[in-house]
Design a protein around this motif. Structure first.
Motif, PDB file in Angstrom:
ATOM      1  N   GLY A 190      13.226  10.078 -23.525  1.00 27.21           N
ATOM      2  CA  GLY A 190      11.957  10.724 -23.773  1.00 27.21           C
ATOM      3  C   GLY A 190      10.935  10.467 -22.686  1.00 27.21           C
ATOM      4  N   GLY A 191      10.033  11.415 -22.515  1.00 27.31           N
ATOM      5  CA  GLY A 191       8.945  11.282 -21.548  1.00 27.31           C
ATOM      6  C   GLY A 191       7.894  12.333 -21.823  1.00 27.31           C
ATOM      7  N   ARG A 192       6.826  12.317 -21.041  1.00 26.38           N
ATOM      8  CA  ARG A 192       5.748  13.274 -21.269  1.00 26.38           C
ATOM      9  C   ARG A 192       6.202  14.700 -20.935  1.00 26.38           C
ATOM     10  NH1 ARG A 192       2.393  11.041 -18.294  1.00 26.38           N
ATOM     11  NH2 ARG A 192       2.134  12.474 -16.552  1.00 26.38           N
ATOM     12  N   ASN A 193       6.798  14.870 -19.758  1.00 23.05           N
ATOM     13  CA  ASN A 193       7.375  16.156 -19.357  1.00 23.05           C
ATOM     14  C   ASN A 193       8.444  15.862 -18.313  1.00 23.05           C
ATOM     15  OD1 ASN A 193       6.019  16.048 -16.704  1.00 23.05           O
ATOM     16  ND2 ASN A 193       4.155  16.476 -17.885  1.00 23.05           N
ATOM     17  N   LEU A 194       9.207  16.884 -17.954  1.00 19.60           N
ATOM     18  CA  LEU A 194      10.331  16.661 -17.041  1.00 19.60           C
ATOM     19  C   LEU A 194       9.879  16.186 -15.667  1.00 19.60           C
ATOM     20  CD1 LEU A 194      12.644  19.680 -17.963  1.00 19.60           C
ATOM     21  CD2 LEU A 194      13.002  17.247 -18.481  1.00 19.60           C
ATOM     22  N   ARG A 195       8.662  16.529 -15.271  1.00 10.25           N
ATOM     23  CA  ARG A 195       8.168  16.081 -13.963  1.00 10.25           C
ATOM     24  C   ARG A 195       7.982  14.569 -13.909  1.00 10.25           C
ATOM     25  NH1 ARG A 195       4.788  19.985 -15.435  1.00 10.25           N
ATOM     26  NH2 ARG A 195       3.012  18.543 -15.566  1.00 10.25           N
ATOM     27  N   THR A 196       7.784  13.947 -15.072  1.00  9.19           N
ATOM     28  CA  THR A 196       7.546  12.498 -15.117  1.00  9.19           C
ATOM     29  C   THR A 196       8.803  11.708 -15.465  1.00  9.19           C
ATOM     30  OG1 THR A 196       6.948  12.491 -17.477  1.00  9.19           O
ATOM     31  CG2 THR A 196       5.173  12.934 -15.882  1.00  9.19           C
ATOM     32  N   MET A 197       9.924  12.390 -15.719  1.00  6.89           N
ATOM     33  CA  MET A 197      11.132  11.725 -16.195  1.00  6.89           C
ATOM     34  C   MET A 197      12.123  11.538 -15.042  1.00  6.89           C
ATOM     35  SD  MET A 197      11.389  13.745 -19.857  1.00  6.89           S
ATOM     36  CE  MET A 197      12.935  12.987 -20.368  1.00  6.89           C
ATOM     37  N   ALA A 198      12.058  10.363 -14.433  1.00  8.25           N
ATOM     38  CA  ALA A 198      12.914  10.056 -13.284  1.00  8.25           C
ATOM     39  C   ALA A 198      14.393  10.146 -13.672  1.00  8.25           C
ATOM     40  CB  ALA A 198      12.597   8.659 -12.761  1.00  8.25           C
ATOM     41  N   PHE A 199      15.176  10.734 -12.783  1.00  4.91           N
ATOM     42  CA  PHE A 199      16.636  10.832 -12.894  1.00  4.91           C
ATOM     43  C   PHE A 199      17.105  11.763 -14.012  1.00  4.91           C
ATOM     44  CE2 PHE A 199      15.573   6.441 -11.515  1.00  4.91           C
ATOM     45  CZ  PHE A 199      15.986   6.540 -10.198  1.00  4.91           C
ATOM     46  N   ALA A 200      16.183  12.457 -14.697  1.00  5.54           N
ATOM     47  CA  ALA A 200      16.576  13.295 -15.831  1.00  5.54           C
ATOM     48  C   ALA A 200      17.529  14.406 -15.413  1.00  5.54           C
ATOM     49  CB  ALA A 200      15.340  13.874 -16.512  1.00  5.54           C
ATOM     50  N   GLU A 201      17.178  15.151 -14.365  1.00  7.43           N
ATOM     51  CA  GLU A 201      18.015  16.271 -13.942  1.00  7.43           C
ATOM     52  C   GLU A 201      19.368  15.789 -13.438  1.00  7.43           C
ATOM     53  OE1 GLU A 201      16.014  18.789 -11.220  1.00  7.43           O
ATOM     54  OE2 GLU A 201      14.368  19.281 -12.585  1.00  7.43           O
ATOM     55  N   GLU A 202      19.361  14.654 -12.709  1.00 10.41           N
ATOM     56  CA  GLU A 202      20.618  14.104 -12.203  1.00 10.41           C
ATOM     57  C   GLU A 202      21.552  13.736 -13.354  1.00 10.41           C
ATOM     58  OE1 GLU A 202      22.106   9.974 -10.033  1.00 10.41           O
ATOM     59  OE2 GLU A 202      20.031  10.627  -9.810  1.00 10.41           O
ATOM     60  N   LEU A 203      21.018  13.091 -14.373  1.00 10.27           N
ATOM     61  CA  LEU A 203      21.823  12.697 -15.524  1.00 10.27           C
ATOM     62  C   LEU A 203      22.349  13.921 -16.269  1.00 10.27           C
ATOM     63  CD1 LEU A 203      19.568   9.773 -16.753  1.00 10.27           C
ATOM     64  CD2 LEU A 203      21.968   9.544 -16.067  1.00 10.27           C
ATOM     65  N   LEU A 204      21.487  14.902 -16.466  1.00 11.25           N
ATOM     66  CA  LEU A 204      21.893  16.101 -17.179  1.00 11.25           C
ATOM     67  C   LEU A 204      22.974  16.856 -16.421  1.00 11.25           C
ATOM     68  CD1 LEU A 204      21.247  17.740 -19.735  1.00 11.25           C
ATOM     69  CD2 LEU A 204      19.594  19.036 -18.372  1.00 11.25           C
ATOM     70  N   ASP A 205      22.821  16.978 -15.098  1.00 15.98           N
ATOM     71  CA  ASP A 205      23.815  17.675 -14.283  1.00 15.98           C
ATOM     72  C   ASP A 205      25.148  16.936 -14.274  1.00 15.98           C
ATOM     73  OD1 ASP A 205      21.962  19.602 -13.678  1.00 15.98           O
ATOM     74  OD2 ASP A 205      21.474  18.806 -11.692  1.00 15.98           O
ATOM     75  N   THR A 206      25.090  15.603 -14.275  1.00 17.39           N
ATOM     76  CA  THR A 206      26.318  14.811 -14.176  1.00 17.39           C
ATOM     77  C   THR A 206      27.089  14.770 -15.484  1.00 17.39           C
ATOM     78  OG1 THR A 206      25.311  13.405 -12.478  1.00 17.39           O
ATOM     79  CG2 THR A 206      27.255  12.534 -13.600  1.00 17.39           C
ATOM     80  N   TYR A 207      26.380  14.603 -16.602  1.00 19.25           N
ATOM     81  CA  TYR A 207      27.060  14.334 -17.870  1.00 19.25           C
ATOM     82  C   TYR A 207      26.934  15.433 -18.915  1.00 19.25           C
ATOM     83  CZ  TYR A 207      27.242   9.655 -15.870  1.00 19.25           C
ATOM     84  OH  TYR A 207      27.472   8.577 -15.048  1.00 19.25           O
ATOM     85  N   GLY A 208      26.004  16.356 -18.717  1.00 20.47           N
ATOM     86  CA  GLY A 208      25.898  17.485 -19.626  1.00 20.47           C
ATOM     87  C   GLY A 208      25.007  17.240 -20.831  1.00 20.47           C
ATOM     88  N   PRO A 209      24.558  18.341 -21.481  1.00 16.71           N
ATOM     89  CA  PRO A 209      23.596  18.242 -22.578  1.00 16.71           C
ATOM     90  C   PRO A 209      24.154  17.666 -23.872  1.00 16.71           C
ATOM     91  CG  PRO A 209      24.300  20.512 -22.272  1.00 16.71           C
ATOM     92  CD  PRO A 209      24.877  19.728 -21.133  1.00 16.71           C
ATOM     93  N   ASP A 210      25.468  17.599 -24.016  1.00 15.66           N
ATOM     94  CA  ASP A 210      26.037  17.011 -25.227  1.00 15.66           C
ATOM     95  C   ASP A 210      25.830  15.507 -25.273  1.00 15.66           C
ATOM     96  OD1 ASP A 210      26.897  19.454 -26.099  1.00 15.66           O
ATOM     97  OD2 ASP A 210      28.929  19.244 -25.286  1.00 15.66           O
ATOM     98  N   ARG A 211      25.776  14.896 -24.092  1.00 17.55           N
ATOM     99  CA  ARG A 211      25.617  13.440 -24.052  1.00 17.55           C
ATOM    100  C   ARG A 211      24.247  13.004 -23.544  1.00 17.55           C
ATOM    101  NH1 ARG A 211      30.759  10.728 -21.326  1.00 17.55           N
ATOM    102  NH2 ARG A 211      30.566  12.467 -19.865  1.00 17.55           N
ATOM    103  N   VAL A 212      23.548  13.855 -22.843  1.00 17.96           N
ATOM    104  CA  VAL A 212      22.217  13.528 -22.340  1.00 17.96           C
ATOM    105  C   VAL A 212      21.201  14.380 -23.087  1.00 17.96           C
ATOM    106  CG1 VAL A 212      20.697  13.492 -20.341  1.00 17.96           C
ATOM    107  CG2 VAL A 212      23.107  12.863 -20.085  1.00 17.96           C
ATOM    108  N   LEU A 213      20.467  13.751 -24.003  1.00 20.55           N
ATOM    109  CA  LEU A 213      19.483  14.444 -24.828  1.00 20.55           C
ATOM    110  C   LEU A 213      18.095  14.143 -24.274  1.00 20.55           C
ATOM    111  CD1 LEU A 213      20.927  13.412 -28.317  1.00 20.55           C
ATOM    112  CD2 LEU A 213      21.578  15.366 -26.891  1.00 20.55           C
ATOM    113  N   LEU A 214      17.438  15.164 -23.735  1.00 17.79           N
ATOM    114  CA  LEU A 214      16.124  14.987 -23.131  1.00 17.79           C
ATOM    115  C   LEU A 214      15.030  15.421 -24.103  1.00 17.79           C
ATOM    116  CD1 LEU A 214      16.795  16.300 -19.506  1.00 17.79           C
ATOM    117  CD2 LEU A 214      17.017  13.955 -20.385  1.00 17.79           C
TER     118      LEU A 214
END
Length: 329
Positions: free
Chosen positions: A152-176
């Motif tokens: 969790g975070g305020r918005n995606l701009r403030t969430m470090a490594f969020a896109e990298e994690l989502l791209d690597t592991y997918g939305p089934d395992r990475v819940l933003l």
């Protein structure tokens, strides 16, 4: 991120300080600097495992930052530092002064948030609390364990490594959960029903961790593991004076109401290894041989506190009604 194929329940403790040089600095998110450090002598850093942190010595302070790079590559290590507007000098100094080529002194690595063996993991991160999770996630992945991340975070701009994690592991395992778009972390859905053979690892702001603890009250003992940014508020202990007996010499040292045990024994000429002096790093942990403790640190688990086999002498004190603590010093 880590490349371990196995997870371990034995924390690694290394305390020597060493010089390091910043060799890269990147923008990880709004207000978050991602730094790569290399040993000043060109050698390898001491070994570390998922969940470990380093001590970064800044002017007048020592701050702890989780390592978010791979333990398999000891030629460098990465940290990510949030610029906290309420900083007492640590993060502000890092953001202003740590540019490529800057020389710094670090201690560790040290691990008070080690990843214990389990078949399943639930990782919960709030804001910059994602940093220790990076190594844990890949360690679990490489070991073939089942895992999910709720971040969790305020918005995606403030969430470090969020896109990298989502791209690597997918939305089934990475819940933003960027709260401005989706609302806050759904702890009821995540933790409302205890899950067998699962460990929960959480790191983030105090409010989030307090809520996670409440939801995990019905989980099996030892299922929840938390790393806090700051020590918790004092418990139902005393802020008054008491004595400590140093078992190795039989000496008694008085601890005034306005001094910590660490201050008092240092004033008496006894050297105690310490770092943060705020109850968050675990460096000053000392075995307790007798007496009741008011634990005020952010390191020990509830089970550890119940046993009272040790205490962090930089913040914890004698409990109400206890006039003397006997310590292995």
């Amino acid at each position: 991120m880590t490349a371990h194929a196995e997870v371990s329940d034995s924390p690694l403790t290394v305390s020597a300080d060493q010089d390091a040089i910043v060799i890269a600095r990147r923008h990880a998110a709004d207000g978050v600097a991602h730094l790569t450090l290399q040993s000043a002598d060109g050698g390898s850093f001491p070994a570390w495992e998922a969940g470990a942190h380093i001590d970064l010595h800044v002017p007048g302070h020592t701050r702890q930052y989780s390592i978010c790079s791979s333990p398999s590559d000891r030629s460098s290590l990465d940290i990510a530092v949030l610029h906290d507007p309420g900083s007492r000098g640590g993060s502000a100094w890092v953001h202003a002064e740590l540019t490529v080529g800057t020389r710094v002194v670090i201690g560790g690595p040290r691990n008070t948030f080690a990843l214990a063996p389990s078949r399943k993991y639930l990782f919960i991160a709030g804001g910059i609390g994602i940093t220790p999770m990076l190594a844990m996630i890949e360690a679990a992945e490489q070991a073939g364990r089942e895992w999910r991340l709720a971040y969790g975070g305020r918005n995606l701009r403030t969430m470090a490594f969020a896109e990298e994690l989502l791209d690597t592991y997918g939305p089934d395992r990475v819940l933003l959960y960027p709260s401005e778009e989706t609302g806050r972390l759904d702890l009821e859905a995540l933790l409302g029903v205890p899950r067998a053979l699962m460990l929960v690892y959480a790191c983030g702001p105090q409010r989030l961790l307090d809520a996670v603890e409440d939801y995990c009250l019905g989980w099996p003992a030892g299922a929840l593991h938390i790393e806090r940014f700051a020590a918790a508020a004092p418990g139902q202990g005393t802020s008054g004076a008491f004595d400590v007996e140093l078992s190795r010499t039989g000496r008694r040292v008085h601890v005034p109401a306005d001094r910590t045990i660490l201050d008092a024994v240092e004033d008496a000429g006894v050297r105690v290894l310490s770092s943060c002096r705020a109850g968050v790093c675990g460096t000053c942990e000392i075995p307790v041989l007798a007496g009741d403790v008011d634990h005020r640190d952010a390191v020990l688990t509830a089970e550890d506190r119940a046993r009272s086999g040790s205490m962090m002498v930089c913040v914890s004190r004698a409990a109400a009604g206890c006039s003397t603590l006997t310590l292995d010093l």
